[in-house]
Write a protein that holds these residues in place. Structure first.
Motif, PDB file in Angstrom:
ATOM      1  N   ARG A  22       0.836  -1.204   0.000  1.00 38.64           N
ATOM      2  CA  ARG A  22       0.000   0.000   0.000  1.00 38.64           C
ATOM      3  C   ARG A  22       0.872   1.257   0.000  1.00 38.64           C
ATOM      4  O   ARG A  22       0.589   2.230  -0.705  1.00 38.64           O
ATOM      5  CB  ARG A  22      -0.918  -0.003   1.247  1.00 38.64           C
ATOM      6  CG  ARG A  22      -2.107  -0.957   1.128  1.00 38.64           C
ATOM      7  CD  ARG A  22      -3.129  -0.657   2.210  1.00 38.64           C
ATOM      8  NE  ARG A  22      -2.572  -0.783   3.555  1.00 38.64           N
ATOM      9  CZ  ARG A  22      -2.544  -1.909   4.259  1.00 38.64           C
ATOM     10  NH1 ARG A  22      -3.051  -3.028   3.733  1.00 38.64           N
ATOM     11  NH2 ARG A  22      -2.031  -1.924   5.485  1.00 38.64           N
ATOM     12  N   GLU A  23       1.880   1.252   0.809  1.00 39.56           N
ATOM     13  CA  GLU A  23       2.768   2.409   0.854  1.00 39.56           C
ATOM     14  C   GLU A  23       3.423   2.650  -0.503  1.00 39.56           C
ATOM     15  O   GLU A  23       3.544   3.780  -0.965  1.00 39.56           O
ATOM     16  CB  GLU A  23       3.843   2.178   1.922  1.00 39.56           C
ATOM     17  CG  GLU A  23       4.767   3.375   2.107  1.00 39.56           C
ATOM     18  CD  GLU A  23       5.792   3.129   3.208  1.00 39.56           C
ATOM     19  OE1 GLU A  23       6.674   3.984   3.389  1.00 39.56           O
ATOM     20  OE2 GLU A  23       5.698   2.070   3.868  1.00 39.56           O
ATOM     21  N   SER A  67       0.835   4.160  -2.865  1.00 42.02           N
ATOM     22  CA  SER A  67       0.617   5.577  -2.564  1.00 42.02           C
ATOM     23  C   SER A  67       1.740   6.436  -3.148  1.00 42.02           C
ATOM     24  O   SER A  67       1.495   7.493  -3.737  1.00 42.02           O
ATOM     25  CB  SER A  67       0.528   5.789  -1.045  1.00 42.02           C
ATOM     26  OG  SER A  67      -0.561   5.064  -0.498  1.00 42.02           O
TER      27      SER A  67
END
Length: 471
Positions: free
Chosen positions: A393-394, A397
């Motif tokens: 997820r990081e 992003s």
């Protein structure tokens, strides 16, 4: 100035005319008063004698051997400076330095001239000391202004001829028959390379030097044999080598005879034709008879040469086969030795079994070492999955933020480009209007005239209407 001295002045750089007074001065005195000048003069004389010898300018035309005697002093005599004083001391120093070697010692010694003991003999030390103080013995070449008779081998001259021998050796192929030649052929080809003629004594000295000091060939009275490229020492001369050298010499002589016969036949043919034109029948018949005899001799020698060349080709093939078989035999011996060291198939199988067993033990030890020390510890796979999803997820992003920034940058670039295009269009329109305003004054005057005429025409049409209204 003697012819030899004139030649040295023209061809030897160290014998400039300005140096002649020093070179012809009393070198025995100069040795103690000016050692550096004496050493320079010794070097100059050694170089000059070597160069003159190689060029065949000395009294006895030997290229590799210097004959020391008063004849040499007389050949070097100058009307202005006389005979060179102290030349015997120069020869003594050259012998001591190894630049010259007495002929008898050179031929008799089994050791190389380049092999020098670092501890001189007591007699050599004593003799050198006596010479330093001017007390010379019978071994010195300086004898009260005269030269003791003797023959000295010029080592620098040998080294210069050695360079030509290397070229002669390199021209030969690596096969056995190519490395063998007669002594006569060797001398002829070497004389062509050095552009001179070596005497029989020169050849004896040279062959001794090439065999003992350079280890490049072996020889006997009639045969020369260069060493093989892969060998460190030359091989001895065999009966087969002598046969090959003799055959090559015969082929070379026949080839030369055939060339001479062809020339003779052409000359006799020309003589006969000339005699016929001049009406000299007897001379023409004599030339034709000689031509026929020469043609018969040519046919005979050509046939013999053809046979000898066939024999030589067979010898070449046989020699190559001998070398091939010898190489195969050596290879077979090497393989046999290596296979013996291996120990046979059974030993190899035992070694492989042992190797597999030891490798299995190594794998077992590695497995034990890899086991965790705390067997109660259990790895939580869920935590690992959650950490992986968080990292993904990081990463998404970050990637989306980069994409947004890139999109905003492209939009800003497009807006700027659009603004610039609009500004360019406005500039083009302004320029067009300026051009219209700056048009030709004649055209502008015509336009104004046309407008006035049109206006007058309109005014004329309107005036009657006004008059009718007044009435």
């Amino acid at each position: 100035m003697s012819p030899l001295l004139e030649w040295l002045v023209e061809n030897e750089p160290s014998f400039r005319k300005t140096r002649l007074p020093s070179l012809y001065s009393d070198l025995t005195v100069q040795k103690s008063t000016n050692p550096e000048g004496y050493a320079a003069n010794v070097t100059a004389w050694a170089s000059a004698l070597t160069r003159a010898s190689l060029a065949g300018q000395l009294p006895l035309e030997q290229r590799l051997i210097l004959q020391a005697s008063d004849d040499l002093l007389n050949a070097l005599a100058s009307a202005q400076y006389g005979r060179p004083s102290g030349l015997g001391s120069v020869l003594d120093d050259c012998v001591r330095q190894g630049k010259m070697v007495e002929l008898h010692d050179f031929l008799a010694s089994e050791k190389s001239i380049y092999t020098r003991s670092w501890i001189p003999s007591p007699w050599a030390v004593l003799r050198w000391s006596l010479r330093q103080v001017g007390i010379v013995g019978t071994g010195s070449y300086e004898v009260n202004g005269h030269l003791k008779k003797g023959s000295l081998v010029l080592v620098p001259a040998l080294e210069e001829v050695w360079k030509h021998v290397q070229r002669l050796r390199d021209r030969s192929a690596q096969g056995l028959t190519d490395r063998i030649m007669s002594r006569e052929t060797f001398l002829k080809e070497l004389n062509d390379l050095i552009r001179g003629t070596l005497s029989d004594q020169d050849v004896t000295v040279l062959l001794r030097y090439l065999s003992r000091d350079k280890h490049t060939l072996s020889y006997d009275d009639a045969t020369i044999k260069f060493k093989a490229p892969a060998s460190t020492t030359p091989e001895p001369i065999t009966h087969e080598d002598r046969s090959i050298a003799n055959l090559k010499s015969l082929i070379s002589n026949l080839t030369l005879q055939i060339a001479n016969l062809n020339t003779r036949i052409a000359t006799l043919q020309s003589t006969a034709q000339t005699s016929v034109k001049n009406g000299n029948k007897a001379s023409a018949l004599s030339a034709l008879r000689s031509k026929k005899l020469a043609e018969q001799s040519l046919a005979s020698r050509t046939g013999t040469l053809h046979q000898l060349e066939q024999v030589y080709a067979k010898l070449e093939a046989a020699a190559d086969q001998v070398e091939i078989v010898a190489a195969m035999q050596a290879s077979a011996g090497a393989l046999k030795t290596l296979n013996h060291k291996v120990g046979g198939v059974e030993r190899v199988e035992d070694v492989l079994d042992t190797l597999r067993e030891e490798m299995g033990k190594t794998d077992e030890v590695s497995g034990v070492i890899a086991e965790p020390l705390d067997n109660t510890a259990v790895l939580d796979e869920g935590e690992v999955d959650e950490e992986l999803e968080s990292m993904e997820r990081e990463e998404r992003s970050k990637r989306e933020a980069l994409e947004r920034a890139e999109k905003e940058r492209r939009d800003a670039q497009e807006a700027e480009a659009t603004r610039r295009r609009l500004a360019d269009l406005e500039g083009i329109e302004t320029e067009a209007r300026s051009k219209e305003q700056a048009a030709d004054p004649v055209e502008q005057g015509l336009s104004r005239s046309i407008e006035k005429m049109q206006k007058l025409h309109l005014d004329g049409r309107q005036q009657p209407q006004v008059a009718e209204g007044a009435s």
